[in-house]
Scaffold this active site. Structure first.
Site, PDB file in Angstrom:
ATOM      1  N   SER A 285       0.829  -1.211   0.000  1.00  0.00           N
ATOM      2  CA  SER A 285       0.000   0.000   0.000  1.00  0.00           C
ATOM      3  C   SER A 285       0.858   1.254   0.000  1.00  0.00           C
ATOM      4  CB  SER A 285      -0.939   0.006   1.209  1.00  0.00           C
ATOM      5  OG  SER A 285      -0.241   0.215   2.422  1.00  0.00           O
TER       6      SER A 285
ATOM      7  N   ASP B 207       6.841   2.670   6.199  1.00  0.00           N
ATOM      8  CA  ASP B 207       6.654   2.062   4.885  1.00  0.00           C
ATOM      9  C   ASP B 207       6.742   3.096   3.766  1.00  0.00           C
ATOM     10  OD1 ASP B 207       6.217  -0.123   6.467  1.00  0.00           O
ATOM     11  OD2 ASP B 207       4.390  -0.756   5.441  1.00  0.00           O
TER      12      ASP B 207
END
Length: 398
Positions: A147, A205
């Site tokens: 994502s 991330d």
């Protein structure tokens, strides 16, 4: 308005050392995976905004005239704003029919795209007619930053298309990266996309997707490590589902129950991360040696034992470690554990036949396995010539 066409890509991420311990104030090392997500943004004249996500079988379009009213009263939010506009997000949920409680991959990807598109182009004279196609080498839901790579690609592509960031690619280049200031902006926008999808993400991330290479994460501070060598690995997905929330809670319970036992374990994990960081720095300064790889392998083994002590191991991960060790290779889980993914370090001299045999044995167990690398570049803009024929075919077929 007319948007600039572009191709961009961003890497996935893995945790090299420090998972779970990082939740308790210890150092973690996050690394980029050379499995990437690719985006093509194309300016069109059909008065529509289109998103094509073949990995999750999603192909949607909206009339610009239907999207424009969603911005009424929301135009005050500037390009540099770092907080989510809850009102715009609520309007988008109503518009798309995506419920507040929805967390499925398709719905969240669509919501993040529309939010970023309207936010980036909302202050222009008119919304841009564009088609965005995104394809990924990363499996979803495997803890590999799929994502975040998606959101980094969206942020980079939309900001560049709008002209907020530059187009760093010259005619002589196949790939190029933005300035530090522009990368900071891309990272902030990608983080907003991550908030839409995950609620309260750490920011690691999207930082890996933006900056790439190796990042040191400690107490909320993210520091890129300079001039760290790229390392070859096998990445294995056991395909065993797990709940990160449950695993994190289990570690916390064990620390509360046995503090005298578990706190030294966390301190040792912290030392593993710091020793690995020091070793990687030495490899960059002096050149990699056999002894450096010996140290990296020992640290992998030590940390895997730590993670088992924490209770986040799994029989599938034990199988991974057993198979690879039989071929002289060293593995550990990466991410939450309890199944999920593991990484196996490959030395420069590791024979191709050994890798092939290892992969075949892992696949025979029902695992997915990729030979790839860690420590590669973050988000990049590409020329179409730089993309492989297969990737270009996918991105241009919609």
């Amino acid at each position: 308005m007319h948007a600039r066409d572009c191709y961009v890509s961003a890497p996935g991420k893995a945790i090299l050392h420090g998972e779970h311990a990082v939740v308790h104030g210890k150092v973690a090392l996050a690394v980029s995976l050379n499995l990437r997500t690719y985006l093509r943004l194309q300016s069109t004249s059909n008065g529509k905004v289109c998103i094509n996500l073949p990995n999750i079988d999603t192909f949607l379009s909206w009339e610009i005239t239907a999207l424009q009213p969603l911005l009424d009263g929301c135009r005050e939010h500037a390009v540099l704003k770092q907080e989510l506009d809850d009102d715009l997000l609520m309007r988008l949920r109503v518009f798309t029919g995506i419920a507040d409680a929805s967390t499925d991959t398709r719905s969240m990807a669509v919501l993040a795209f529309l939010y970023m598109y309207l936010s980036v182009f909302g202050e222009a004279e008119s919304l841009a007619s564009i088609t965005v196609s995104v394809w990924s080498e990363l499996p979803t839901g495997a803890g590999l930053g799929s994502s975040a790579a998606y959101n980094v690609c969206l942020a980079a592509g939309l900001l560049s298309a709008r002209g907020i960031t530059s187009s760093p690619l010259t005619p002589q280049q196949d790939s190029a990266r933005w300035s530090k200031e522009e990368m900071d902006l891309i990272n902030r926008w990608a983080f907003m996309g991550e908030k839409i999808i995950h609620g309260n993400p750490s920011g690691v991330d999207n930082a890996v997707g933006t900056w790439g290479c190796f990042l040191r994460y400690h107490d909320g501070n993210i520091t890129p490590l300079d001039r760290v060598p790229v390392l070859r690995i096998l990445l294995t997905n056991t395909k065993v589902p797990r709940s990160t929330k449950v695993l994190v809670s289990g570690v916390k319970d064990k620390i509360n129950k046995f503090p005298a036992v578990m706190k030294p374990v966390l301190a040792s994990v912290d030392a593993v991360s710091c020793t690995c960081e020091q070793t990687l720095t030495e490899m960059s300064a002096r050149g990699p040696s056999a002894e450096h790889y010996n140290i990296l392998e020992e640290l992998i083994d030590i940390n895997q034992h730590h993670l088992n002590v924490m209770g986040v191991g799994h029989s599938s991960l034990d199988t991974l470690c057993k198979i690879t060790l039989a071929w002289g290779l060293h593995s550990k889980l990466t991410g939450a554990g309890g199944g999920g993914c593991g990484i196996t370090l490959l030395r420069p001299e590791t024979d191709a036949s050994v890798i092939q045999s290892t992969v075949e044995e892992l696949q025979a167990c029902g695992f997915d396995c990729w030979e790839t690398s860690i420590g590669g570049p973050g988000v990049q803009q590409h020329s179409s010539d730089a993309l492989t024929r297969d990737i270009l075919k996918i991105l241009t077929s919609y």
